[in-house]
Design a protein around this motif. Structure first.
Motif, PDB file in Angstrom:
ATOM      1  N   THR A  35      -5.938 -15.258  -7.381  1.00 12.27           N
ATOM      2  CA  THR A  35      -5.145 -14.107  -7.234  1.00 12.27           C
ATOM      3  C   THR A  35      -3.945 -14.283  -6.177  1.00 12.27           C
ATOM      4  O   THR A  35      -4.205 -15.254  -5.459  1.00 12.27           O
ATOM      5  CB  THR A  35      -6.041 -12.864  -7.058  1.00 12.27           C
ATOM      6  OG1 THR A  35      -6.564 -13.082  -5.845  1.00 12.27           O
ATOM      7  CG2 THR A  35      -7.054 -12.675  -8.077  1.00 12.27           C
ATOM      8  N   LEU A  86       0.088  -8.671  -5.941  1.00 10.15           N
ATOM      9  CA  LEU A  86       0.784  -7.941  -7.101  1.00 10.15           C
ATOM     10  C   LEU A  86       1.579  -6.620  -6.749  1.00 10.15           C
ATOM     11  O   LEU A  86       1.143  -5.923  -5.798  1.00 10.15           O
ATOM     12  CB  LEU A  86       0.009  -7.492  -8.166  1.00 10.15           C
ATOM     13  CG  LEU A  86      -0.867  -8.640  -8.880  1.00 10.15           C
ATOM     14  CD1 LEU A  86      -1.805  -8.287  -9.772  1.00 10.15           C
ATOM     15  CD2 LEU A  86      -0.012  -9.757  -9.319  1.00 10.15           C
ATOM     16  N   HIS A  87       2.710  -6.253  -7.178  1.00 12.72           N
ATOM     17  CA  HIS A  87       3.393  -4.958  -6.835  1.00 12.72           C
ATOM     18  C   HIS A  87       3.356  -4.182  -8.160  1.00 12.72           C
ATOM     19  O   HIS A  87       3.646  -4.641  -9.416  1.00 12.72           O
ATOM     20  CB  HIS A  87       4.993  -5.195  -6.389  1.00 12.72           C
ATOM     21  CG  HIS A  87       5.725  -3.984  -6.428  1.00 12.72           C
ATOM     22  ND1 HIS A  87       6.715  -3.809  -7.132  1.00 12.72           N
ATOM     23  CD2 HIS A  87       5.636  -3.059  -5.697  1.00 12.72           C
ATOM     24  CE1 HIS A  87       7.402  -2.864  -6.788  1.00 12.72           C
ATOM     25  NE2 HIS A  87       6.577  -2.134  -5.908  1.00 12.72           N
ATOM     26  N   LEU A  88       3.104  -2.976  -8.110  1.00  6.48           N
ATOM     27  CA  LEU A  88       3.384  -2.007  -9.540  1.00  6.48           C
ATOM     28  C   LEU A  88       4.228  -0.792  -9.045  1.00  6.48           C
ATOM     29  O   LEU A  88       3.912  -0.178  -7.877  1.00  6.48           O
ATOM     30  CB  LEU A  88       1.850  -1.453  -9.692  1.00  6.48           C
ATOM     31  CG  LEU A  88       0.861  -2.632 -10.078  1.00  6.48           C
ATOM     32  CD1 LEU A  88      -0.039  -2.774  -8.949  1.00  6.48           C
ATOM     33  CD2 LEU A  88       0.068  -2.264 -11.195  1.00  6.48           C
ATOM     34  N   GLU A 144       4.219 -10.323  -6.528  1.00  5.26           N
ATOM     35  CA  GLU A 144       4.772 -10.415  -8.083  1.00  5.26           C
ATOM     36  C   GLU A 144       4.900  -8.965  -8.544  1.00  5.26           C
ATOM     37  O   GLU A 144       3.676  -8.230  -8.664  1.00  5.26           O
ATOM     38  CB  GLU A 144       4.097 -11.402  -8.786  1.00  5.26           C
ATOM     39  CG  GLU A 144       4.673 -11.324 -10.085  1.00  5.26           C
ATOM     40  CD  GLU A 144       3.727 -12.363 -11.311  1.00  5.26           C
ATOM     41  OE1 GLU A 144       4.149 -12.130 -12.403  1.00  5.26           O
ATOM     42  OE2 GLU A 144       2.761 -12.678 -10.736  1.00  5.26           O
ATOM     43  N   THR A 145       6.004  -8.691  -8.956  1.00  7.50           N
ATOM     44  CA  THR A 145       6.186  -7.190  -9.594  1.00  7.50           C
ATOM     45  C   THR A 145       5.850  -7.411 -11.167  1.00  7.50           C
ATOM     46  O   THR A 145       6.118  -8.256 -11.869  1.00  7.50           O
ATOM     47  CB  THR A 145       7.508  -6.617  -9.458  1.00  7.50           C
ATOM     48  OG1 THR A 145       7.905  -6.649  -8.166  1.00  7.50           O
ATOM     49  CG2 THR A 145       7.720  -5.304 -10.318  1.00  7.50           C
ATOM     50  N   VAL A 146       4.567  -6.706 -11.472  1.00  6.76           N
ATOM     51  CA  VAL A 146       3.841  -6.866 -12.577  1.00  6.76           C
ATOM     52  C   VAL A 146       4.230  -5.748 -13.544  1.00  6.76           C
ATOM     53  O   VAL A 146       3.760  -5.640 -14.615  1.00  6.76           O
ATOM     54  CB  VAL A 146       2.638  -7.300 -12.771  1.00  6.76           C
ATOM     55  CG1 VAL A 146       2.520  -8.824 -12.158  1.00  6.76           C
ATOM     56  CG2 VAL A 146       1.827  -5.964 -11.820  1.00  6.76           C
ATOM     57  N   VAL A 147       4.368  -4.515 -12.934  1.00  4.70           N
ATOM     58  CA  VAL A 147       4.831  -3.088 -13.638  1.00  4.70           C
ATOM     59  C   VAL A 147       5.975  -2.574 -12.908  1.00  4.70           C
ATOM     60  O   VAL A 147       6.015  -2.329 -11.690  1.00  4.70           O
ATOM     61  CB  VAL A 147       3.506  -2.363 -13.598  1.00  4.70           C
ATOM     62  CG1 VAL A 147       4.067  -0.936 -14.079  1.00  4.70           C
ATOM     63  CG2 VAL A 147       2.309  -2.808 -13.936  1.00  4.70           C
ATOM     64  N   GLN A 148       6.938  -2.407 -13.791  1.00  5.34           N
ATOM     65  CA  GLN A 148       8.499  -1.604 -13.162  1.00  5.34           C
ATOM     66  C   GLN A 148       8.350  -0.186 -13.475  1.00  5.34           C
ATOM     67  O   GLN A 148       9.086   0.468 -12.603  1.00  5.34           O
ATOM     68  CB  GLN A 148       9.394  -2.303 -13.910  1.00  5.34           C
ATOM     69  CG  GLN A 148       9.651  -3.699 -13.460  1.00  5.34           C
ATOM     70  CD  GLN A 148      10.507  -3.774 -11.879  1.00  5.34           C
ATOM     71  OE1 GLN A 148      10.846  -2.760 -11.459  1.00  5.34           O
ATOM     72  NE2 GLN A 148      11.115  -4.875 -11.721  1.00  5.34           N
TER      73      GLN A 148
END
Length: 157
Positions: free
Chosen positions: A5, A8-10, A39-43
């Motif tokens: 893991t 993450l950024h959402l 890491e942006t995984v949802v914009q």
């Protein structure tokens, strides 16, 4: 097996309030505070808390079946794939094994342990049989024991 893991950024609309929010996830921690290198995984999209199945009996198909580890894992994976992050098992065909709570890729579990049943009650062959006078106001020693099973994810309910 635990997967590697990284933070993450959402960013999305949180339910039920419908506010636009930014969330950062690091392992099993969710925060409103930015995490460098995430890491942006949802914009854009809908963000909702994990679901809770408050009444499930994982690991057995039909009354009288013993607890089956393969089926238990399949049940937990199906729950996870549906967005469930917590299972509440008010009774099960046996004590849930430690691996269920130790696997970070599966939902967390709150378990009451094996079923309790009064004499001539419940399904034949399932549950610990106890007389009603023994149950009323007199918890069994097994009821007092934690179902942690060396896990931070399985606790008594």
């Amino acid at each position: 097996m635990a997967r590697d893991t990284h933070p993450l950024h959402l960013r999305g609309v949180s339910l039920p309030d419908e506010d636009v929010v930014d969330l950062w996830v690091d392992g099993d921690r969710i925060s409103h505070e930015p995490i460098p290198g995430a890491e942006t995984v949802v914009q854009q999209g809908w963000l909702l808390p994990g679901l809770v199945d408050v009444h499930t009996h994982p690991g057995a198909h039909t009354p009288g079946d013993p607890l089956d580890d393969r089926l238990l894992r399949e049940d937990a994976e199906r729950h996870r794939d549906a967005g469930v992050t917590l299972l509440r098992a008010p009774g099960s065909a046996g004590r849930l094994p430690a691996w269920l709570g130790d696997d970070p890729d599966l939902p967390r579990v709150r378990s009451a342990g094996p079923w309790l049943a009064t004499e001539k009650g419940f399904f034949p062959g399932w549950g610990r049989r106890e007389s009603l006078d023994r149950r009323v106001g007199k918890p069994l020693e097994a009821d007092r024991k934690s179902t942690r099973l060396n896990s931070s994810h399985i606790t008594s309910s």
